[in-house]
Design a protein around this motif. Structure first.
Motif, PDB file in Angstrom:
ATOM      1  N   GLY A 252       0.805  -1.204   0.000  1.00 15.95           N
ATOM      2  CA  GLY A 252       0.000   0.000   0.000  1.00 15.95           C
ATOM      3  C   GLY A 252       0.839   1.255   0.000  1.00 15.95           C
ATOM      4  N   ILE A 253       0.188   2.356  -0.344  1.00 18.40           N
ATOM      5  CA  ILE A 253       0.809   3.674  -0.327  1.00 18.40           C
ATOM      6  C   ILE A 253       0.130   4.482   0.766  1.00 18.40           C
ATOM      7  CG2 ILE A 253       1.252   5.764  -1.649  1.00 18.40           C
ATOM      8  CD1 ILE A 253       1.091   4.073  -4.168  1.00 18.40           C
ATOM      9  N   CYS A 254       0.923   4.974   1.696  1.00 20.48           N
ATOM     10  CA  CYS A 254       0.388   5.679   2.850  1.00 20.48           C
ATOM     11  C   CYS A 254       0.751   7.159   2.796  1.00 20.48           C
ATOM     12  CB  CYS A 254       0.945   5.076   4.144  1.00 20.48           C
ATOM     13  SG  CYS A 254       0.540   3.326   4.389  1.00 20.48           S
ATOM     14  N   THR A 255      -0.162   7.968   3.262  1.00 20.58           N
ATOM     15  CA  THR A 255       0.094   9.391   3.453  1.00 20.58           C
ATOM     16  C   THR A 255      -0.182   9.705   4.932  1.00 20.58           C
ATOM     17  OG1 THR A 255      -2.187   9.947   2.811  1.00 20.58           O
ATOM     18  CG2 THR A 255      -0.495   9.995   1.093  1.00 20.58           C
ATOM     19  N   ALA A 256       0.717  10.437   5.541  1.00 19.84           N
ATOM     20  CA  ALA A 256       0.563  10.784   6.949  1.00 19.84           C
ATOM     21  C   ALA A 256       0.890  12.258   7.133  1.00 19.84           C
ATOM     22  CB  ALA A 256       1.468   9.919   7.826  1.00 19.84           C
ATOM     23  N   LYS A 257       0.195  12.876   8.073  1.00 16.88           N
ATOM     24  CA  LYS A 257       0.359  14.314   8.284  1.00 16.88           C
ATOM     25  C   LYS A 257       0.201  14.616   9.763  1.00 16.88           C
ATOM     26  CE  LYS A 257      -1.501  18.763   6.658  1.00 16.88           C
ATOM     27  NZ  LYS A 257      -2.489  19.391   5.735  1.00 16.88           N
ATOM     28  N   GLY A 258       1.083  15.472  10.290  1.00 14.54           N
ATOM     29  CA  GLY A 258       0.970  15.882  11.680  1.00 14.54           C
ATOM     30  C   GLY A 258       2.299  15.830  12.392  1.00 14.54           C
ATOM     31  N   THR A 259       2.226  15.506  13.672  1.00 16.34           N
ATOM     32  CA  THR A 259       3.425  15.372  14.502  1.00 16.34           C
ATOM     33  C   THR A 259       3.485  13.945  15.028  1.00 16.34           C
ATOM     34  OG1 THR A 259       2.277  16.010  16.536  1.00 16.34           O
ATOM     35  CG2 THR A 259       3.230  17.785  15.198  1.00 16.34           C
ATOM     36  N   ILE A 260       4.598  13.612  15.685  1.00 22.55           N
ATOM     37  CA  ILE A 260       4.714  12.262  16.224  1.00 22.55           C
ATOM     38  C   ILE A 260       3.624  11.991  17.246  1.00 22.55           C
ATOM     39  CG2 ILE A 260       6.179  10.773  17.667  1.00 22.55           C
ATOM     40  CD1 ILE A 260       8.601  11.872  16.267  1.00 22.55           C
ATOM     41  N   ALA A 261       3.263  12.988  18.041  1.00 21.83           N
ATOM     42  CA  ALA A 261       2.256  12.810  19.084  1.00 21.83           C
ATOM     43  C   ALA A 261       0.837  12.808  18.544  1.00 21.83           C
ATOM     44  CB  ALA A 261       2.410  13.904  20.141  1.00 21.83           C
ATOM     45  N   GLN A 262       0.594  13.571  17.487  1.00 18.79           N
ATOM     46  CA  GLN A 262      -0.772  13.680  16.964  1.00 18.79           C
ATOM     47  C   GLN A 262      -0.718  13.755  15.444  1.00 18.79           C
ATOM     48  OE1 GLN A 262      -2.959  17.002  18.513  1.00 18.79           O
ATOM     49  NE2 GLN A 262      -4.910  16.383  17.570  1.00 18.79           N
ATOM     50  N   HIS A 263      -1.299  12.768  14.801  1.00 14.43           N
ATOM     51  CA  HIS A 263      -1.214  12.719  13.342  1.00 14.43           C
ATOM     52  C   HIS A 263      -2.381  11.921  12.765  1.00 14.43           C
ATOM     53  CE1 HIS A 263       1.281   9.373  15.006  1.00 14.43           C
ATOM     54  NE2 HIS A 263       0.491   8.673  14.210  1.00 14.43           N
TER      55      HIS A 263
END
Length: 339
Positions: A252-263
Motif C-alpha cells: 500500500g501507499i500511505c500518506t501521513a500528516k501531523g506530529t509524532i504525538a498527533q497525526h
C-alpha cells in the motif's frame, strides 16, 4: 543569356534549386555533356554532390503534430517503465523533434519535458487518471532527450538521457518544504504513523518498503510533517518484522500528516508484482541513462553526472521477483542505499 553549348549561371542555379537532392546528380551529368565543363570540374562537383546525396534527410515535424505526439507518448510510457522508484511522470510538452530518414527505418530525436504526478510507480492507477503534483508541493520535473526507431511501423526507444530537478517556481511562505529522504525527525514520524496504521489493522502487520516524499510545513500550531511512503505485509515470526516473501502480500501507499504525538494516516492497499530498487537520499529522480553512447543524436543538455542507473531494455527484462528487499536497515534509513 543562352548560347550554343552554354547554360547561363542564373538558369543553372534555378534548375538546381527546383530539383530534389536525389535529382541533382542527373542534372549535373546532363550539364556536363551539354556544356564546356572540363573533366576536373565535373569530378569535383560530382564528389560534392554524391557526399550531399549520402546525407540522411532530416524532417522537422511540428511539435504539436500527431506524429510528434505519438512518438512523445511512446517515450513517456517507456521512461515510466524504466522508473522503478518514486512517482510516475506525465508528458508536459515537446521541446524539439527531428526525424532522420534512414534505409532501415526513420529515427526520431526528441526533447521532452515531463512532470511528476501523485501516483507512485507501484500504484496501478492508469497514468491518464493521475494528477500532476502542484508546484507549491515542490514538484519534480524531468527533461529528457530520447531517440526512437521506427521498426516495421512500430516506434521503439533505443536511447535516452534524462535529468530531473526540484521545481522552485511558485513557492510561497508557509508552503510545504521538501526534505531529504534521510531526514531523521521525518523518518521517526514515518515510523510513528506506521505504528498507528498497524494498530488499526487486524491480524496483519505492515513494514516500511520505501519512503516516497518527506515534507515539513509551518502551521499555526508549529511545524508538522507531511509524508508519503510504501508499505508491504510483514513476516513477524521473528523480531523485527521483515517483508513477507509472497507474491500475494498486500502492499500500500500511505500518506501521513501531523506530529509524532498527533497525526493522521491513510493507506491505499493494492497488489502488485513490481519490485522496487533502492535510491538516493535527495528526491526520486527519473532513470538517468540508457544506451547514451549508442546514438550520437542525444544532446549534452540532459547529461546528469550524479545519477547513473543501469537499465535493462524492456523487451529483455527478467520476470520480477515478487520478494521485496528484506533489509530493514535500508527501509529505515534510505541514506544507506547505494545507487
Amino acid at each position: 543569356r543562352e548560347t550554343a553549348g552554354y547554360i547561363s549561371s542564373d538558369l543553372h542555379q534555378l534548375c538546381l534549386s527546383s530539383l530534389p537532392v536525389s535529382a541533382h546528380l542527373w542534372y549535373l551529368i546532363f550539364v556536363a555533356f551539354h556544356t564546356e565543363m572540363n573533366l576536373l570540374s565535373f569530378t569535383v562537383v560530382l564528389g560534392l554532390l554524391v557526399g550531399t546525396w549520402a546525407q540522411p534527410i532530416v524532417r522537422r515535424p511540428l511539435c504539436d503534430s500527431p506524429e510528434a505526439e505519438e512518438a512523445a507518448l511512446v517515450a513517456q510510457d517507456y521512461l515510466n517503465g524504466q522508473h522503478h522508484h518514486g512517482y510516475k511522470y506525465v508528458l508536459n510538452q515537446i521541446d524539439d523533434i527531428k526525424v532522420y530518414t534512414k534505409p532501415d527505418g526513420d529515427e526520431y530525436d526528441m526533447e521532452v519535458d515531463l512532470l511528476e504526478t501523485d501516483c507512485h510507480v507501484l500504484d496501478p492507477t492508469p497514468l491518464a487518471n493521475c494528477t500532476v503534483r502542484p508546484k507549491v508541493q515542490t514538484a519534480v520535473e524531468g527533461d529528457c532527450d530520447v531517440v526512437l526507431k521506427n521498426v516495421s511501423g512500430v516506434l521503439k526507444v533505443i536511447a535516452f538521457k534524462c535529468k530531473s530537478e526540484v521545481s522552485t517556481e511558485d513557492l510561497c511562505l508557509g508552503c510545504p518544504t521538501l526534505l531529504p529522504l534521510n531526514h531523521t525527525d521525518a523518518l521517526d514520524f514515518v515510523q510513528a504513523s506506521l505504528t498507528s496504521f498497524n494498530n488499526m489493522t487486524v491480524d496483519t502487520t505492515h513494514v516500511l518498503l520505501e519512503v516516497g516524499r518527506l515534507s515539513s510545513q509551518i502551521v499555526s500550531g508549529g511545524p508538522i510533517f507531511i509524508t508519503e511512503y510504501v508499505v508491504v505485509e510483514g513476516n513477524c515470526t521473528e523480531d523485527p518484522c521483515v517483508p513477507l516473501n509472497d507474491a500475494m502480500a498486500t502492499r500500500g501507499i500511505c500518506t501521513a500528516k501531523g506530529t509524532i504525538a498527533q497525526h493522521s494516516v491513510d493507506c491505499k492497499m493494492f497488489s502488485t508484482l513490481k519490485t522496487l530498487r533502492t535510491h538516493g537520499h535527495s528526491h526520486h529522480k527519473l532513470t538517468a541513462l540508457h544506451n547514451p553512447h549508442q546514438n550520437v543524436l542525444l544532446s549534452a543538455e540532459s547529461a546528469e553526472s550524479d545519477e547513473v542507473v543501469p537499465v535493462v531494455p524492456a523487451a529483455a527484462a527478467p520476470a520480477a521477483d515478487p520478494a521485496p528487499a528484506a533489509d530493514p536497515a535500508l527501509a529505515a534509513d534510505p541514506a544507506l542505499s547505494k545507487q
